[in-house]
Design a protein around this motif. Sequence first.
Motif, PDB file in Angstrom:
ATOM      1  N   ALA A  13       0.575  -1.350   0.171  1.00 45.49           N
ATOM      2  CA  ALA A  13       0.421   0.054   0.326  1.00 45.49           C
ATOM      3  C   ALA A  13       1.069   0.835   0.358  1.00 45.49           C
ATOM      4  CB  ALA A  13      -1.107  -0.032   1.567  1.00 45.49           C
ATOM      5  N   GLN A  14       0.656   1.895  -1.510  1.00 45.17           N
ATOM      6  CA  GLN A  14       1.476   3.083  -1.154  1.00 45.17           C
ATOM      7  C   GLN A  14       1.314   4.072  -0.029  1.00 45.17           C
ATOM      8  OE1 GLN A  14       1.743   3.376  -5.785  1.00 45.17           O
ATOM      9  NE2 GLN A  14       2.447   5.721  -4.562  1.00 45.17           N
ATOM     10  N   GLY A  15       2.271   4.810   0.927  1.00 46.45           N
ATOM     11  CA  GLY A  15       1.946   5.782   1.853  1.00 46.45           C
ATOM     12  C   GLY A  15       2.455   6.896   1.358  1.00 46.45           C
ATOM     13  N   ASN A  16       2.771   7.917   2.607  1.00 47.62           N
ATOM     14  CA  ASN A  16       3.359   9.338   2.075  1.00 47.62           C
ATOM     15  C   ASN A  16       4.196   9.475   1.347  1.00 47.62           C
ATOM     16  OD1 ASN A  16       0.750  10.012   3.295  1.00 47.62           O
ATOM     17  ND2 ASN A  16       2.102  10.013   5.335  1.00 47.62           N
ATOM     18  N   GLY A  17       4.908  10.332   0.255  1.00 45.69           N
ATOM     19  CA  GLY A  17       5.841  10.155  -0.593  1.00 45.69           C
ATOM     20  C   GLY A  17       6.319   8.677  -1.175  1.00 45.69           C
ATOM     21  N   ASN A  18       7.209   8.435  -1.503  1.00 43.01           N
ATOM     22  CA  ASN A  18       7.595   6.854  -1.515  1.00 43.01           C
ATOM     23  C   ASN A  18       8.037   6.539  -0.689  1.00 43.01           C
ATOM     24  OD1 ASN A  18       8.387   8.957  -3.593  1.00 43.01           O
ATOM     25  ND2 ASN A  18      10.617   8.890  -3.370  1.00 43.01           N
ATOM     26  N   ASN A  19       7.395   6.340   0.460  1.00 48.04           N
ATOM     27  CA  ASN A  19       7.421   4.925   1.102  1.00 48.04           C
ATOM     28  C   ASN A  19       5.828   3.954   1.016  1.00 48.04           C
ATOM     29  OD1 ASN A  19       8.958   5.831   3.160  1.00 48.04           O
ATOM     30  ND2 ASN A  19       7.499   7.499   4.205  1.00 48.04           N
ATOM     31  N   VAL A  20       6.122   2.870   0.996  1.00 46.87           N
ATOM     32  CA  VAL A  20       5.395   1.961   0.498  1.00 46.87           C
ATOM     33  C   VAL A  20       5.059   0.972   1.747  1.00 46.87           C
ATOM     34  CG1 VAL A  20       4.922  -0.086  -0.591  1.00 46.87           C
ATOM     35  CG2 VAL A  20       5.765   1.342  -1.757  1.00 46.87           C
ATOM     36  N   ASN A  21       3.459   0.594   2.121  1.00 46.49           N
ATOM     37  CA  ASN A  21       3.341  -0.409   4.245  1.00 46.49           C
ATOM     38  C   ASN A  21       3.534  -1.465   3.112  1.00 46.49           C
ATOM     39  OD1 ASN A  21       3.204   2.074   5.702  1.00 46.49           O
ATOM     40  ND2 ASN A  21       1.573   2.569   4.572  1.00 46.49           N
ATOM     41  N   ALA A  33       9.486  -0.296   2.288  1.00 43.40           N
ATOM     42  CA  ALA A  33       9.874  -0.552   0.338  1.00 43.40           C
ATOM     43  C   ALA A  33       9.579   1.029   0.196  1.00 43.40           C
ATOM     44  CB  ALA A  33       8.677  -1.509   0.291  1.00 43.40           C
ATOM     45  N   THR A  34      10.095   1.252  -0.731  1.00 43.54           N
ATOM     46  CA  THR A  34       9.700   2.558  -1.415  1.00 43.54           C
ATOM     47  C   THR A  34       9.336   2.398  -2.985  1.00 43.54           C
ATOM     48  OG1 THR A  34      11.773   3.331  -1.982  1.00 43.54           O
ATOM     49  CG2 THR A  34      11.811   3.623   0.126  1.00 43.54           C
TER      50      THR A  34
END
Length: 149
Positions: A50-58, A79-80
């Motif tokens: 799940a894409q989070g804020n900015g480049n972060n991926v949960n 992950a990013t």
Amino acid sequence: MNKIKAIAVACASLALASCGNSPQNLDGFWIADVRSSDNSLAFTFNANLAQGNGNNVNVSNLSITPSEPCFASGVSVSATFSSMGSANGLQTGSFAMKVSTMSASAVNNVLTLQGTRNSDGSISGTWALTGQTSCSGDGTFRMRIPPPV
């Protein structure tokens, strides 16, 4: 002339309907084949991204098969994703993921994936595993969202 107007109205309606639709991000259930440098299957994994804020991926519900001996204990995952554009209605760009064991008494095993989300929706690239003697290697990987059943 009325046919031309009707076609123009239809085209304009389609254009307006597509406004606001952003390219599909990484959200979903992913499966991966991780192959050694000789192209043999090293292991597989699946996870929810799940894409989070900015480049972060949960990353959640990570499952690596086989988990023994390299990932038998608990793991931490990061992950990013850096979107570089879109193709075929999908965000494309660079993807990175790191899976680390969390052992306090032993050498931790670290799996690093570096890849790209392609225009077909898959993510492909290279991987490297470092840590315990029996838990090392490198090669290529391919991740995809499986089709609905």
